[in-house]
Structures are given as C-alpha cells and as structure tokens.
Design an enzyme around this catalytic site. Structure first.
Site, PDB file in Angstrom:
ATOM      1  CG  MET A  65      -4.238  -4.880   3.507  1.00 59.66           C
ATOM      2  SD  MET A  65      -5.452  -4.230   2.362  1.00 59.66           S
ATOM      3  CE  MET A  65      -6.824  -5.316   2.508  1.00 59.66           C
ATOM      4  CB  CYS A  66       0.662  -4.650   6.318  1.00 60.65           C
ATOM      5  SG  CYS A  66       1.739  -3.791   5.156  1.00 60.65           S
ATOM      6  NE  ARG A  67      -0.939   3.423   9.369  1.00 59.60           N
ATOM      7  CZ  ARG A  67      -0.359   4.541   8.943  1.00 59.60           C
ATOM      8  NH1 ARG A  67       0.822   4.490   8.341  1.00 59.60           N
ATOM      9  NH2 ARG A  67      -0.951   5.704   9.105  1.00 59.60           N
ATOM     10  CG  MET A  93      -5.575  -2.236   6.182  1.00 55.49           C
ATOM     11  SD  MET A  93      -7.137  -2.949   5.566  1.00 55.49           S
ATOM     12  CE  MET A  93      -8.360  -1.959   6.435  1.00 55.49           C
TER      13      MET A  93
END
Length: 114
Positions: A65-67, A93
C-alpha cells in the site's frame, strides 16, 4: 516481453490480520497508517529487502500500500518477480480511508491520509 497483470485487491477486502506493507514516506506514515502494518518507505526498500522477505515468509501474502497505488504497484511487481506472494491495494490509503477501514497514529492524534 510478457507482462502479466499485477495482482491487486480493493481496500475493503484486505483481511484484518493481513501483512500490510506500507511503502509511503515517513511524513505520510506519521499522519495515519494501518495498525500493525510494516513500514518500509519505497526509498529504503532495497536496503531493507531482507526485512520484507522475512515478514512475507512468516506471515504470508503481502498487501502492498501507498497513498493511491502507484508506488505500491512498483513494489508489488518487484516482489512478484522475485517469487513472493504480493498484491497491490488498489487506491492505496485513500481507498482504505474511503472504505472506512481503521487508521492509527503513533502520537494518538486523529489519523488522516497525507
């Protein structure tokens, strides 16, 4: 070249006890993250690769996961190429927050996605 589609899941279907690998930078992590996630910023990923592979070996599939899903897609692709079970969390996110999934901060202040 043969590019297989990148394995991905939506934020709502990540199991509560999953190994979430957060590849965002420190300021993004500090603003809010998934409780129990493994934080390895993409900029440190190669240096900390052993830590990541240990966690995957111990806990199974990594939900990366990242933004929004761009950096995590690159990391997922790399892990899959190395033979690891990894999936990209679509929308990152922002999607996690949008799905109403819980987030925490170390400081105890309200969590948000930076």
């Amino acid at each position: 070249m043969n590019f297989s589609p990148l394995p991905s899941v939506d934020a709502a279907s990540v199991p509560a006890d999953a190994l979430v690998l957060d590849v965002r930078e420190n300021d993004e992590w500090a603003a809010g993250h998934v409780e129990g996630a493994l934080h390895v910023p993409m900029s440190d990923f190669v240096a900390r690769f052993g830590e990541v592979t240990e966690a995957v070996a111990e806990r199974g599939r990594a939900y990366v996961m990242c933004r929004v899903g761009g950096r995590s897609a690159q990391v997922t692709q790399y892990l899959v190429q190395q033979g690891f079970d990894a999936v990209n969390v679509d929308g990152g996110m922002l999607a996690w927050d949008g799905a109403g999934r819980p987030m925490v901060t170390e400081s105890g202040s309200p969590a948000f996605v930076l």
